[in-house]
Design a protein around this motif. Sequence first.
Motif: not given
Length: 232
Positions: A102-106, A91-95
């Motif tokens: 981000y959305l965390t499943k579920p 997530k951090i790398d993506a941001l």
Amino acid sequence: MTTPGPLVLLIEDESPMRRILRAALTANGYRLVETATAAEGLTQARAYNPDLVLLDLGLPDRPGLDVIRELRTWSAAPIVVISASGQEQAKIDALDGGADDYLTKPFGTGELLARLRVALRHAERASGEPEAVLSIGPLRLDFASRVVTDGDREIHLTPIEYKLFATLARNVGKVMTHRQLLREVWGPSHVGETQYLRVYMAQLRHKLERDPARPRHLVTEPGVGYRLRTES
Ligand code: CA
């Protein structure tokens, strides 16, 4: 006459997940283009120039992070990533790579729609004139005079506190990683100093939150960073 809803490009390899997202988005006025691989996603992004990209990080052909980096070379469309829980570093790398949220499943439909609205609003704001004033309940930040008020009362912030608050305010609603905040406020040589953030966020909460122990606006995103929330 109704205007067409925002066009979302969904890049997700799991078809049950695509089905859920398709139902939620189309029921709420979004238009949708769906793909199951990174390669096809990048092709469709070029073809459709979507208003927003909803991207699963775990794709069969290439890492989602590659998609973000490639999209960011030519597109400013907001990117909201979907990740499995426990993928904090992803997530951090993506941001840090240019994703907006981000959305965390579920996750629930309400949360999904709220995140998309924020990301689209932020993109709209970023493309227009910068806002002169931000209001959050009784709090008011005037960017030109650098004055923060709570009702009639002016709140004195130190230069660093102001810079941190203004950085969050310019990105209101959006999650900011520790690295992004440290780079903006303290400079590129301090991106590892997360303890600075903890100290200054505590000070800001003390000055700006009704109950600093239960912040309504200066919100922690565990393991990732912070977000300034206008709604409570
Ligand atoms: Ca996947």
